[in-house]
Design a protein around this motif. Structure first.
Motif, PDB file in Angstrom:
ATOM      1  N   ARG A   1      66.407  37.785   9.717  1.00 58.35           N
ATOM      2  CA  ARG A   1      66.727  36.755  10.719  1.00 58.35           C
ATOM      3  C   ARG A   1      68.201  36.838  11.068  1.00 58.35           C
ATOM      4  O   ARG A   1      69.044  36.884  10.182  1.00 58.35           O
ATOM      5  CB  ARG A   1      66.428  35.363  10.163  1.00 58.35           C
TER       6      ARG A   1
ATOM      7  N   ASP B   1      62.323  40.343  21.613  1.00 53.90           N
ATOM      8  CA  ASP B   1      61.837  41.325  20.655  1.00 53.90           C
ATOM      9  C   ASP B   1      61.741  42.683  21.353  1.00 53.90           C
ATOM     10  O   ASP B   1      61.138  42.800  22.426  1.00 53.90           O
ATOM     11  CB  ASP B   1      60.462  40.883  20.156  1.00 53.90           C
TER      12      ASP B   1
ATOM     13  N   LYS C   1      66.529  35.125  15.842  1.00 54.99           N
ATOM     14  CA  LYS C   1      65.324  35.950  15.931  1.00 54.99           C
ATOM     15  C   LYS C   1      65.267  36.906  14.746  1.00 54.99           C
ATOM     16  O   LYS C   1      66.229  37.046  13.992  1.00 54.99           O
ATOM     17  CB  LYS C   1      65.318  36.728  17.236  1.00 54.99           C
TER      18      LYS C   1
END
Ligand code: C2O
Length: 632
Positions: free
Chosen positions: A105, A239, A113
């Motif tokens: 993280r 992502d 994220k």
């Protein structure tokens, strides 16, 4: 954040880590992590592991055992081959690394994220070695994503299996699986990088490779007071695996990165990043060696330091004649070592990374990443003096740096050519085949963006090509990649088919087969099919001499070649709307990828594959695949 102050030359056998990788701290901030390196005498080799495991000593003990084994083995080989000192790339010393592919993280730009990392470090651990060392990296995939690691610029002498591009030399390492890369850094020293070579994972999975000269061999320049690694990167809040999927599904171009980064830090120009800044503390009156690496995905970048000159001494891990400049440009995959002298008034100076965008009509990140180059005694909270970057489309600035790149010594580039190749590089717009063109055909004229070499867009196979080649499995590739484009036209100003609308490319997994020892020249010609653009073309398995380059269409009548001291590189930024000529000898058997190192162009098919056959002499045959080679 403190870096080590004194860097002892490697020949004293106690080289320290100058730039330290990062570890995510408990508070979510990225903090420096000291990486232990143990060195012993050359006889016993030097080992170190960047593994964060507590059992470092046990690891070292095992490492020593393994080296002992290697030494015994080489003694055995030695006795068997008599006194014929065959240069099997077994390596002088062996360095072991343990790479755990892990998610972590991270909070950046006010967004939290999960990113994929190696050993929870971003950027990843530095791989240190010395010239001719054997490097063994055990990669364990603890993420759900398919992974491979590529050792960018390592020539992988007789070790194509460890090169790393997914579906080219290996199937990806799947979740929970392990693969051990083994290679010898034969006759190479300098700065390189490693990165993931699957989907867009390399956006966060990257790190430096630093190869020191052999013990007792000095640098060909005054010894720097300190060395630092500068990894230029691009950061996305989205992502990356999903992002690639979405961009490809859209048929259009990718969104720009949310930020550029220097050693993982965006710097004060971006939202929420005032304190997310990399800093080098410097002492006045010293010379520093900066190992600058572009590990970004989709952009080429300028790099400069306010009020300081950069003297280039090495490019792509090959020495160059010292060339002093105000800024450098690096495409992704390129590395430049520069010397910087702290000869300015005590102060805080910016190191800046900005965009070089040579294509027209492309959205890009135009905010620069900033890091600090801070003199001892400077007021810590003072405003950093701004660095002057060229404007984003300053092609002349790029050419000026390129003109300055000369190999340090006269080189042995082949004057004769056995195989003369002419490859165009560029983008295409394919016809829309989707039933939902609104969603999937967002390129101009409702088409789909693609990219190609010789107007053939590379289709990634779903098997490892090296395995298919080695085991003679038919049906996955063809051997008909053309030596020249199927059609000649005005490459820079025209389009391959019915000008101007049909810019369609063919598709295929086509390879070019080379006999062992072939002396190859490739003219790389940029096309203006969609837009002219500087493309960083990277060849796996070899370095090549950049014997010429220019603007416009390549014309053998007027082209100027340098066969005396051309730079020896692994990635060449082919000038926008121009060409570059490279030469190499195909003396390393295997399957070698050549592609644009802008990741989106690679995704779109701007690549091809060379197959170099075995030779007949000693050490001209690719060994068997390793037992743990991943399966697709
Ligand atoms: Cu740095 Cu094929 O890549």
């Amino acid at each position: 954040m403190k870096a080590d102050k004194h860097n002892t030359p490697p020949q004293t056998l106690s080289f320290l880590v100058h730039l330290l990788p990062y570890k995510n701290g408990e508070n979510g901030l990225i903090t420096l992590l000291k990486t232990p390196i143990s060195t012993t005498s050359t006889l016993h080799s030097q080992h170190f592991s960047l593994s964060l495991s507590l059992s470092l000593s046990l690891f070292l003990y095992m490492a020593n055992l393994a080296t002992l084994f290697t030494v015994l083995l080489s003694l055995l080989c030695y006795s068997q081959t008599g006194f014929a000192l065959v240069q099997w790339p077994g390596g002088t010393s062996t360095r072991f690394y343990d790479f755990k592919v892990q998610t972590m993280r991270v909070t950046k730009l006010c967004n939290t994220k999960e990113i994929v990392t190696i050993n929870g470090m971003f950027p990843g651990p530095v791989v240190y070695a010395q010239e001719d060392d054997r490097v063994i990296v055990k990669v364990t995939n603890e993420t759900p994503y398919n992974t491979t690691i590529h050792w960018h610029g390592i020539r992988q002498r007789l070790s194509c299996w460890s090169d790393g591009p997914s579906y080219i030399t290996q199937c990806p390492i799947q979740a929970g699986q392990t693969f051990t890369y083994e290679f010898t850094i034969v006759k190479q020293k300098g700065t390189l990088l490693w990165h993931a070579h699957v989907s867009w994972l390399r956006g966060t999975v990257y790190g430096a490779i630093v190869v020191y000269p052999k013990t007792g061999v000095p640098y060909p320049f005054k010894y720097p007071y300190e060395e630092h690694i500068i990894l230029l990167g691009e950061y996305w809040v989205k992502d990356l695996v999903q992002l690639e999927r979405q961009v490809l599904a859209s048929g259009g171009g990718p969104p720009p990165a949310n930020a550029f980064t220097i050693n993982g830090h965006p710097g004060p120009n971006y939202n929420c990043s005032k304190n997310d800044v990399y800093k080098i503390d410097v002492v006045p009156g010293k010379t520093y060696l900066l190992r600058v690496i572009n590990a970004g995905l989709n952009m080429e970048n300028f790099f400069a330091i306010a009020h300081h000159k950069l003297t280039i001494v090495e490019v792509d891990a090959e020495y160059t004649k010292p060339f002093t400049t105000d800024r450098v440009m690096l495409g992704p995959g390129q590395t430049i070592n520069v010397l910087v002298t702290t000869d300015q008034p005590i102060g805080k100076y910016s190191m800046a990374m900005g965009a070089y965008m040579s294509a027209k009509g492309v959205k890009f990140q135009n905010i620069s990443a900033i890091a600090y180059f801070q003199y001892l005694g400077a007021v810590p909270n003072s405003i950093a003096l701004p660095a002057q970057l060229p404007s984003f489309n300053d092609n002349l600035a790029v050419k000026t740096v390129m003109d300055g790149l000369r190999s340090l010594n006269p080189v042995n580039v082949s004057k004769e050519i056995d195989t003369n190749l002419f490859y165009t590089i560029g983008l295409n717009v394919q016809k829309c085949r989707s039933k939902t063109p609104k969603n999937n055909c967002q390129a101009t004229n409702n088409g789909v963006l693609a990219a190609s070499m010789n107007n053939i867009s590379f289709i990634r196979p779903n098997i490892s090509l090296l395995e298919a080649y080695y085991k003679k499995i038919n049906g996955y590739y063809t051997e008909d990649f053309p030596d020249v484009p199927l059609k000649f036209y005005d490459f820079v100003n025209g389009a391959p088919n019915n000008i101007p609308n049909d810019t369609q490319a063919l598709n295929g997994t086509r390879t070019k087969v080379l006999e062992y020892g072939t002396r190859v020249q490739v003219i790389l010609q940029d096309t203006g099919t969609v837009s002219t653009e500087n493309h960083p073309i990277h060849l796996h398995g070899f370095s090549f001499y950049v014997v010429g380059y220019g603007t416009g269409n390549y014309d053998p009548q007027t082209a100027n070649f340098n066969l005396v001291d051309p730079p020896y590189m692994n990635t060449i930024g082919v000038p926008v709307g121009g060409w570059a000529a490279i030469r190499f000898v195909a003396d390393n058997p295997g399957v070698w990828f050549m592609h644009c190192h802008l990741e989106i162009h690679l995704s779109w098919g701007l690549s091809m594959v060379f197959i170099v056959k075995n030779g007949h002499g000693e050490l001209e045959t690719l060994p068997h695949p390793p037992a743990d080679l991943p399966r697709c």
